[in-house]
Design an enzyme around this catalytic site. Structure first.
Site, PDB file in Angstrom:
ATOM      1  N   ASP A  79       5.523  -4.375  -4.769  1.00 40.55           N
ATOM      2  CA  ASP A  79       5.202  -3.854  -3.432  1.00 40.55           C
ATOM      3  C   ASP A  79       5.537  -4.865  -2.333  1.00 40.55           C
ATOM      4  O   ASP A  79       6.142  -4.523  -1.318  1.00 40.55           O
ATOM      5  CB  ASP A  79       3.713  -3.497  -3.341  1.00 40.55           C
ATOM      6  N   LYS A  93      -3.755   0.589  -9.977  1.00 39.60           N
ATOM      7  CA  LYS A  93      -2.964  -0.648  -9.974  1.00 39.60           C
ATOM      8  C   LYS A  93      -3.751  -1.859 -10.487  1.00 39.60           C
ATOM      9  O   LYS A  93      -3.178  -2.766 -11.078  1.00 39.60           O
ATOM     10  CB  LYS A  93      -2.437  -0.946  -8.567  1.00 39.60           C
TER      11      LYS A  93
END
Ligand code: ATR
Length: 286
Positions: free
Chosen positions: A109, A70
């Site tokens: 997220d 990420k």
């Protein structure tokens, strides 16, 4: 008459075989009648950039990115959303050809967690006191959206307090504009009786006990582990034993996926039935 080939997406990670994202996106695509083909791509640990370039060059439209790529994903893309920059990581990429300069990066997220807490668990975050346990990638991904949702206070507690402080420092400006109190604390003395307690540490993966005192909970506290399955079990068992409402990360998983789907397709899927189906699969009742 032939119909056009579906637009291609995938989750890229290492490991990636366990990922439930393909099943979630297949449900979203069916529900919204979008022509989407979503798979998995395992990238070597030193081969994320090459893997994602090859996927984009092959005509794919975007991808999700999971552990441990990420951070690298954010660096690759030509432009990034403010929430991804604040998190220092991206879990969604959009492609416009093979040239990374024309890609965008985002992070869904945190908004996924906020939506799960507010819409599925039914707990509005505005005005709440929140304890965020951990200061790694998972915690960094959710802190900004928690502040944006209007939490009155967020305490970041971590084994390595300097990492909690670093996260507090990068978010201090946002906390100030939101009139939120944001502090870093040790795991031993994070404060008491929070409205919401979030476990974003990986202590249970290391086989360690829940690293904070029982007093962080009170009856009715919403206690969420950002993981699901066996990794979340010790935290959830502990929270229930204190009279808290325990919740795993499955709802966050579905909501972050829904936000990615929206970013790519401009269509927002209805998440409740997808979460219910996934819950049944994970709990072994489907
Ligand atoms: P992730 O991407 O899942 O957040 P990470 O960036 O490696 O993974 O972060 C792991 C987090 O879990 C960190 O906050 C880590 O604490 P440190 O910053 O002190 O390393 C925390 N953690 C891992 N094992 C732990 C344990 N046994 N007890 C308490 N915290 C732990």
């Amino acid at each position: 008459m032939t119909s056009a080939a579906p637009d291609r997406y995938a989750v890229l990670g290492n490991p990636v075989a366990h990922s439930r994202s393909p099943a979630i996106h297949a449900r979203f695509a069916a529900q919204t009648a979008q022509a989407v083909d979503y798979g998995r791509v395992l990238c070597p640990l030193d081969g994320f950039a090459a893997g994602v370039r090859a996927f984009a060059a092959d005509g794919a439209r975007g991808c999700n990115v999971t552990v441990p790529f990420k951070f690298e994903a954010l660096q690759l893309a030509g432009r990034a959303s403010e929430r991804a920059r604040l998190a220092g990581a991206a879990n969604v990429l959009g492609f416009d050809g093979a040239n990374p300069a024309h890609w965008w990066a985002d992070n869904s997220d945190g908004i996924g967690l906020v939506r799960d807490i507010e819409q599925h668990a039914g707990v509005p975050l505005a005005g709440t006191r929140v304890l965020l346990i951990g200061a790694g990638g998972a915690a960094a991904g959710v802190l900004g959206p928690l502040l944006q949702a209007g939490a009155a206070e967020v305490v970041v507690a971590n084994r390595t307090v300097a990492k909690a402080q670093a996260l507090v420092d990068t978010h201090a400006g946002l906390a100030a504009t939101q009139y939120a109190r944001l502090t870093a604390q040790t795991l031993a003395r994070p404060g008491e009786a929070f409205n919401v307690v979030l476990n974003a540490s990986s202590s249970s993966l290391a086989g360690a006990a829940v690293p904070v005192p029982d007093a962080v909970l009170r009856p009715g506290t919403l206690a969420v582990d950002l993981m699901y399955g066996p990794a979340a079990a010790p935290f959830l068992t502990w929270a229930r034993a204190q009279g808290a409402t325990a919740r795993d990360g499955l709802g966050m998983l579905v909501e972050q996926a829904a936000e990615a789907f929206f970013l790519w397709r401009g269509v927002r899927p209805v998440t409740a039935p997808v979460l219910a189906a996934l819950r049944a699969e994970v709990d072994g009742t489907a």
